[in-house]
Write an enzyme that holds these catalytic residues in place. Structure first.
Site, PDB file in Angstrom:
ATOM      1  N   LYS A  40     -30.913  20.896  36.937  1.00 30.40           N
ATOM      2  CA  LYS A  40     -31.623  19.619  36.967  1.00 30.40           C
ATOM      3  C   LYS A  40     -30.603  18.496  36.967  1.00 30.40           C
ATOM      4  O   LYS A  40     -29.496  18.658  36.438  1.00 30.40           O
ATOM      5  CB  LYS A  40     -32.537  19.482  35.734  1.00 30.40           C
TER       6      LYS A  40
HETATM    7  P1  NAD Z   1     -43.967  10.844  40.565  1.00 31.49           P
HETATM    8  O1  NAD Z   1     -42.867   9.880  40.355  1.00 31.49           O
HETATM    9  O2  NAD Z   1     -44.444  11.082  41.949  1.00 31.49           O
HETATM   10  O3  NAD Z   1     -45.228  10.400  39.695  1.00 31.49           O
HETATM   11  C1  NAD Z   1     -45.180  10.145  38.337  1.00 31.49           C
HETATM   12  C2  NAD Z   1     -46.468   9.449  37.968  1.00 31.49           C
HETATM   13  O4  NAD Z   1     -46.545   9.301  36.558  1.00 31.49           O
HETATM   14  C3  NAD Z   1     -46.591   8.063  38.557  1.00 31.49           C
HETATM   15  O5  NAD Z   1     -47.929   7.845  38.959  1.00 31.49           O
HETATM   16  C4  NAD Z   1     -46.238   7.146  37.380  1.00 31.49           C
HETATM   17  O6  NAD Z   1     -46.788   5.836  37.497  1.00 31.49           O
HETATM   18  C5  NAD Z   1     -46.872   7.939  36.272  1.00 31.49           C
HETATM   19  N1  NAD Z   1     -46.408   7.579  34.950  1.00 31.49           N
HETATM   20  C6  NAD Z   1     -45.166   7.293  34.516  1.00 31.49           C
HETATM   21  N2  NAD Z   1     -45.172   6.998  33.203  1.00 31.49           N
HETATM   22  C7  NAD Z   1     -46.452   7.106  32.802  1.00 31.49           C
HETATM   23  C8  NAD Z   1     -47.106   6.938  31.568  1.00 31.49           C
HETATM   24  N3  NAD Z   1     -46.424   6.595  30.472  1.00 31.49           N
HETATM   25  N4  NAD Z   1     -48.456   7.152  31.519  1.00 31.49           N
HETATM   26  C9  NAD Z   1     -49.151   7.502  32.616  1.00 31.49           C
HETATM   27  N5  NAD Z   1     -48.580   7.690  33.818  1.00 31.49           N
HETATM   28  C10 NAD Z   1     -47.250   7.485  33.897  1.00 31.49           C
HETATM   29  O7  NAD Z   1     -43.523  12.195  39.857  1.00 31.49           O
HETATM   30  P2  NAD Z   1     -44.082  13.666  40.109  1.00 31.49           P
HETATM   31  O8  NAD Z   1     -43.213  14.305  41.109  1.00 31.49           O
HETATM   32  O9  NAD Z   1     -45.546  13.633  40.319  1.00 31.49           O
HETATM   33  O10 NAD Z   1     -43.731  14.324  38.701  1.00 31.49           O
HETATM   34  C11 NAD Z   1     -44.604  14.215  37.583  1.00 31.49           C
HETATM   35  C12 NAD Z   1     -44.303  15.327  36.604  1.00 31.49           C
HETATM   36  O11 NAD Z   1     -44.451  16.563  37.298  1.00 31.49           O
HETATM   37  C13 NAD Z   1     -42.883  15.329  36.040  1.00 31.49           C
HETATM   38  O12 NAD Z   1     -42.916  15.836  34.733  1.00 31.49           O
HETATM   39  C14 NAD Z   1     -42.165  16.292  36.949  1.00 31.49           C
HETATM   40  O13 NAD Z   1     -41.016  16.855  36.329  1.00 31.49           O
HETATM   41  C15 NAD Z   1     -43.259  17.300  37.181  1.00 31.49           C
HETATM   42  N6  NAD Z   1     -43.048  18.135  38.372  1.00 31.49           N
HETATM   43  C16 NAD Z   1     -43.059  17.597  39.625  1.00 31.49           C
HETATM   44  C17 NAD Z   1     -42.834  18.426  40.711  1.00 31.49           C
HETATM   45  C18 NAD Z   1     -42.871  17.917  42.119  1.00 31.49           C
HETATM   46  O14 NAD Z   1     -42.736  18.728  43.043  1.00 31.49           O
HETATM   47  N7  NAD Z   1     -43.095  16.653  42.349  1.00 31.49           N
HETATM   48  C19 NAD Z   1     -42.604  19.791  40.523  1.00 31.49           C
HETATM   49  C20 NAD Z   1     -42.637  20.304  39.218  1.00 31.49           C
HETATM   50  C21 NAD Z   1     -42.858  19.453  38.159  1.00 31.49           C
END
Ligand code: NAD
Length: 440
Positions: free
Chosen positions: A125
């Site tokens: 990471k």
């Molecule tokens: P992203 O940046 O696309 O979206 C994150 C979202 O969370 C946004 O809508 C943001 O406004 C919101 N957010 C941030 N702080 C917040 C809060 N305090 N309360 C409510 N909403 C809040 O990110 P993502 O890729 O969707 O990732 C989200 C989670 O999923 C992370 O934990 C990431 O590690 C995990 N994840 C993502 C992927 C992927 O392929 N994108 C894969 C595995 C895990």
């Protein structure tokens, strides 16, 4: 009227819920989870030592020329937790609150995640301490390229393969790939996944994490005899994982009653028009700000209340440590699908287990992203690209196997799904580490 949670709410101070807990350290959480599974498996200290700690931690300072001519230096990390089962694999996040412990935890979870769905990668990471919203596009590109250049010796298709995470996207991956390819004088798409389709991305990668979450939810619903059609859902975070989960679940007939992002939480008892929310977000700088003005939802007073709504399914899809010992007792969902990494603290986990909540743990629930990343890497190395149908079919197979192995371990050892997922992952890692043995 905005719904409220159970009546056991702590006193509000100045209109806000009082938070009595300290934010948990993500790495401490991760190690607690690891230790629990080790105990179930009865591993020896030597077996534990071979797989527990990160193999490499890289910290770099990145000096960037800003648009106004000044120089700013950003701190950044890359942690390779494991290469026992294959190259390190995992995203890079751009966030002002990135810490080394967080990156270490996320790298560890990537090792576990790849192992639980049997993808032949280790875990890694990365993160840069930055609020990307404060940067121009040019500054963002220079920071992204400088980060990849600084890591040039340690990454590569057979060493460490980064991907998107919070606040990074296919454009950032394109800059990463180009930087690496230029330095090495060879087109190297397999150095990074989550690229745009035009330069070697995989079909289906954009929705893969959410698709995997929904495959898990389908299996969990079957196991619990719950009908997904008509089931009510609350989703925290409306980015890649959250918004796509909302759209896929809507297609399955579920009713998404609440969504939230950094601007707040939005509620509609009858179900939020997800298409309208996605369009609104696209028109408003990728956030839901003022979505309540559309009349399609009302804004909740406290966004954290979303977690406590009386819904069938809760999907935390934003950040770590959202459900803690402070609020876990008020969570009413029957299933929690952890699209985010580490959204529940270990103390919250205990409370939810006691209350009979079925938690689909992050290392399984959001493994769809890394699984399709693996497919992307495979396609890049073959130089042959799959139709979306094949990606979806293969993803379904990997997720189904991951879910079934975890459920089987959960029933066999009489442990919650989270412990079971770690048991499955750690068993595979231990076996691989023993087969490889020690180098010299
Ligand atoms: P992203 O940046 O696309 O979206 C994150 C979202 O969370 C946004 O809508 C943001 O406004 C919101 N957010 C941030 N702080 C917040 C809060 N305090 N309360 C409510 N909403 C809040 O990110 P993502 O890729 O969707 O990732 C989200 C989670 O999923 C992370 O934990 C990431 O590690 C995990 N994840 C993502 C992927 C992927 O392929 N994108 C894969 C595995 C895990």
């Amino acid at each position: 009227m905005s719904p409220t949670a159970k009546s056991t709410k702590p006193v509000k101070k100045n209109g806000r819920r009082k938070r009595r807990y300290m934010t948990m350290n993500a790495y401490t959480n991760a190690m607690l989870q690891f230790d629990q599974a080790v105990e179930v498996l009865g591993l020896t200290p030597d077996q534990v030592a071979m797989i527990k700690d990160p193999r490499k931690i890289i910290q770099v300072s990145l000096p960037i020329r800003m648009d106004d001519g000044s120089i700013r230096v950003f701190q950044a990390y890359r942690v390779q937790h494991s290469i026992v089962r294959g190259p390190a694999k995992g995203g890079v996040r751009f966030h002002p609150k990135v810490t080394l412990d967080e990156v270490k935890a996320l790298a560890f979870w990537m090792t576990m995640k790849c192992s639980v769905v049997n993808v032949p990668f280790g875990g890694g990471k990365g993160g840069i301490i930055v609020d990307p919203r404060t940067l121009s596009l040019g500054e963002l590109e220079r920071l992204s390229r400088r980060y990849f250049a600084a890591l040039a010796q340690d990454i590569g298709p057979d060493q460490d393969v980064p991907a998107p995470d919070v606040n990074t996207n296919p454009q950032v991956m394109a800059w990463f790939m180009d930087t690496y390819s230029m330095r090495h004088g060879a087109h190297t798409p397999a150095v990074v996944t989550g690229k745009p389709l035009e330069i070697g991305g995989s079909r289906g990668r954009d929705i893969a994490t959410a698709q995997g979450t929904v495959y898990c939810l389908v299996e969990a619903a079957k196991h619990l005899d719950m009908n997904l059609e008509g089931a009510t859902v609350a989703i925290q975070g409306f980015g890649n994982a959250g918004a796509n989960s909302a759209e896929l679940l809507r297609k399955k007939g579920a009713r998404i009653v609440a969504i939230s992002d950094i601007t707040g939480a939005y509620y509609n008892k009858k179900g939020i028009d997800i298409k309208a929310a996605v369009e609104w977000k696209a028109d408003h700088d990728v956030i839901l700000t003022d979505f309540e003005t559309t009349g399609k939802a009302e804004k909740m007073d406290n966004p954290m209340d979303l977690l406590e709504l009386p819904v069938d399914i809760l999907i935390p899809a934003a950040l770590e440590n959202q459900v803690t010992e402070e609020n876990a007792g008020r969570v009413q969902a029957k299933i929690i699908a952890e699209a985010a990494n580490g959204p529940l603290t270990p103390a919250a986990d205990q409370i939810l287990n006691k209350n009979g909540t079925f938690v689909i743990p992050d290392i399984l629930c959001n493994a769809g992203g890394v699984t399709v990343s693996y497919f992307e890497w495979v396609q890049n190395r073959m130089g042959f690209y799959w139709p979306k149908r094949k990606v979806t079919e293969e993803l379904h197979w990997f997720m189904l196997k991951g879910f079934k192995s975890t459920l089987k371990a959960s029933l066999k050892h009489d442990v919650p799904m989270r412990v079971a997922a770690f048991v499955v992952a750690i068993e595979r890692l231990t076996k691989a580490a023993e087969l490889r043995g020690l180098y010299m």
